[in-house]
Design an enzyme around this catalytic site. Structure first.
Site, PDB file in Angstrom:
ATOM      1  CD  GLU A 183      -2.849  -0.183   2.674  1.00 19.26           C
ATOM      2  OE1 GLU A 183      -2.823   0.945   3.213  1.00 19.26           O
ATOM      3  OE2 GLU A 183      -3.368  -1.159   3.185  1.00 19.26           O
ATOM      4  CD  GLU A 211     -12.239   2.503   0.047  1.00 17.97           C
ATOM      5  OE1 GLU A 211     -12.705   1.631   0.797  1.00 17.97           O
ATOM      6  OE2 GLU A 211     -11.025   2.634  -0.191  1.00 17.97           O
TER       7      GLU A 211
END
Length: 530
Positions: free
Chosen positions: A294, A348
């Protein structure tokens, strides 16, 4: 050497990130149902680099699902296949609907076991049952290549999870061997940089005491024996300050010298990776591949912090992609590429925490890009489709300046353009996206900037290009809007352009003839008034 002591700030800031709020007992749920995607750049294979596990400079991005407004997984999978050059995804869970959506797409998938399930998987019967119900129904149709056991488990500080981690990985591996899948599927687990007790300068990198011998030593041994990578989540975003923004963004800067090795660091990511490498080396595991599970940069946030905007996010992710696939490696790991997963595919809206947490995405929920980092499937194919559809008598001349990593690598391999459509078949199946008559120039110019900014080939409407004339905003917008509409698969929503576009069955040459007339009269007016 003030900058050297800044290293420590870079690392420990990272604890504020989305996947491990230490204050929250339910750590990990915030991302339990997200996933990441990787795309391989064709140029990564042009570099000679040594790779212990054959991990090539593939780029990945997290496709998170902590949101209530995302498209259905099947639509996302098709969007990735048709419109982007992404060829791998990583899920933060193993949602069967999502695994089903990626069947027969050629996209390889990494799944994650949520942290709370780790203790149960230390039993062989449970691991076998999990494999039978979660993984085996989907293979080989879905190309599942990696199982991640938990996410940033050490950062939870949960003793039960931490002592169960390596046993669960070993048991799961035994279950894979048993099912004959251990060559196809590898097991690993991603770590935050909080596993380091020292990181500055990079040559002094060390794992936290207690974790080093009891957890990370056995873990590294397991990874080596199964030919799997060590995975970390470095985020320069959480470590930069106004005086180190150039260093965090891979911009040219004076850099930081490591006095022990006399090596110079010109960006923060290299320093973070080399600190991890140094810590691995202390335990005798410097031969393992490191994968960036990530990393990313938000495009929006309510912080009074410089560098939180789409331009900076595009700069970080674009420079990151170029750097990790360049084959340059880092000062302590030269001539290497790093498989890298960008966080995240979508913004999100249900992620907790500050605004920036909800704005790490490359795309909005409607699949339009927040900014472009070169992952839309662009240029050569686009240009050919558009040149054929909007001006049939002007196929693009010569090779496109930008080579697409997509399946069509050069214009020579494209099919010949169809003959200009006859007007009686104008109403048949073929559709174009053209500007509405009511659309104002400012809006049309925004459409041109949007489409060309995505990386679609706008050469034909630049001066000297085959579609430059008539030189009006409306004609150029017709080209750009139609290019976007055709590339995105000719869906009605792709011709909306904030209500300035309309789908037309009339061949654009008719539209252009009107534009030519307008253009000629405008030019005449101009010459008379000079």
């Amino acid at each position: 050497m003030a900058a050297i002591s800044n290293y420590n700030r870079y690392w420990h800031h990272h604890h504020h990130h989305h996947h491990y709020h230490l204050s929250k007992p339910n750590y990990g749920n915030s991302s339990s149902s997200s996933f990441r995607i990787t795309w391989t750049r064709s140029f990564a294979s042009n570099h000679n680099f040594t790779s212990s596990t054959g991990v090539e400079g593939a780029i990945g991005v997290n496709y998170g699902t902590v949101a209530d407004n995302l498209p259905p997984p099947a639509e996302v999978a098709q969007f990735l296949v048709k419109s982007t050059i992404i060829n791998r995804v990583r899920l933060f869970d193993s949602n069967p609907e999502v695994l089903q959506a990626f069947a027969h797409t050629g996209i390889s998938v990494t799944i994650t076991i949520p942290n709370d399930q780790i203790p149960s998987l230390t039993k062989l019967t449970s691991a076998q049952q999990w494999l039978r119900t979660t993984v085996q129904p989907h293979i080989p149709a879905t190309d599942i290549v990696r199982i991640l056991v938990g996410n940033e488990v050490l950062a939870t500080a949960n003793k039960l999870l931490i002592v169960s981690l390596v046993p669960a990985m070993e048991t799961l591996h035994a279950a894979l061997v048993d099912a004959g899948l251990n060559r196809r599927i590898k097991i690993s687990t991603p770590h935050s940089l909080g596993i380091l007790s020292a990181s500055s300068p990079p040559s002094t990198g060390k794992f936290r005491q207690g974790y080093d011998t009891h957890v990370l030593g056995p873990l590294l041994g397991f990874l080596r024996s199964t030919d799997s990578p060590f995975m970390v989540n470095p985020y320069p975003f959480f470590g930069f300050s106004p005086d180190t923004i150039d260093y965090a963004l891979f911009r040219p800067c004076s850099g930081v010298l490591d006095p022990n090795t006399e090596l110079k660091y010109t960006n923060m990511l290299d320093a973070q990776l080399d600190a991890v490498f140094s810590a691995m080396k202390v335990l005798g595991y410097s031969d393992l591949e490191i994968v960036i599970a990530e990393t990313g940069w938000p495009s929006d946030g309510n912080l009074p912090k410089i560098g939180v905007d789409p331009t900076t996010a595009a700069e970080y992710n674009g420079n990151l992609m170029r750097h990790v696939t360049s084959g340059l490696g880092t000062p302590l790991m030269p001539n290497r590429t790093f498989e890298t997963f960008i966080f995240a595919l979508f913004n999100e809206d249900l992620k907790p925490g500050p605004t920036c947490e909800r704005n790490f995405g490359l795309f909005r929920p409607d699949m339009t890009p927040v900014y472009d980092v070169g992952i839309l499937r662009p240029t050569v194919v686009a240009a050919a489709v558009v040149a054929r559809s909007s001006v049939p008598e002007n196929p693009i001349q010569g090779p496109s300046p930008i080579q697409s990593p997509g399946p069509v690598a050069s214009p020579e391999r494209l099919p010949p353009p169809p003959p200009p459509p006859h007007h009686e078949e104008g109403r048949s199946g073929k559709r174009w996206c053209l500007p509405k008559m009511s659309a104002v120039s400012e809006a049309l110019q925004r459409n041109i900037d949007f489409v060309c900014g995505l990386g679609l080939d706008c050469g034909p409407i630049q001066e000297g290009g085959p579609c430059f004339l008539p030189n009006t905003v409306r004609a150029h917008a017709a080209y750009a809007m139609n290019a976007y509409y055709q590339i995105m698969g000719s869906n009605g929503s792709d011709c909306d352009f904030e209500q300035t576009g309309a789908i037309s069955h009339v061949d654009p040459s008719t539209f252009l003839a009107l534009e030519y007339a307008n253009f000629d009269s405008e030019e005449r007016c101009k010459s008379q008034s000079r």
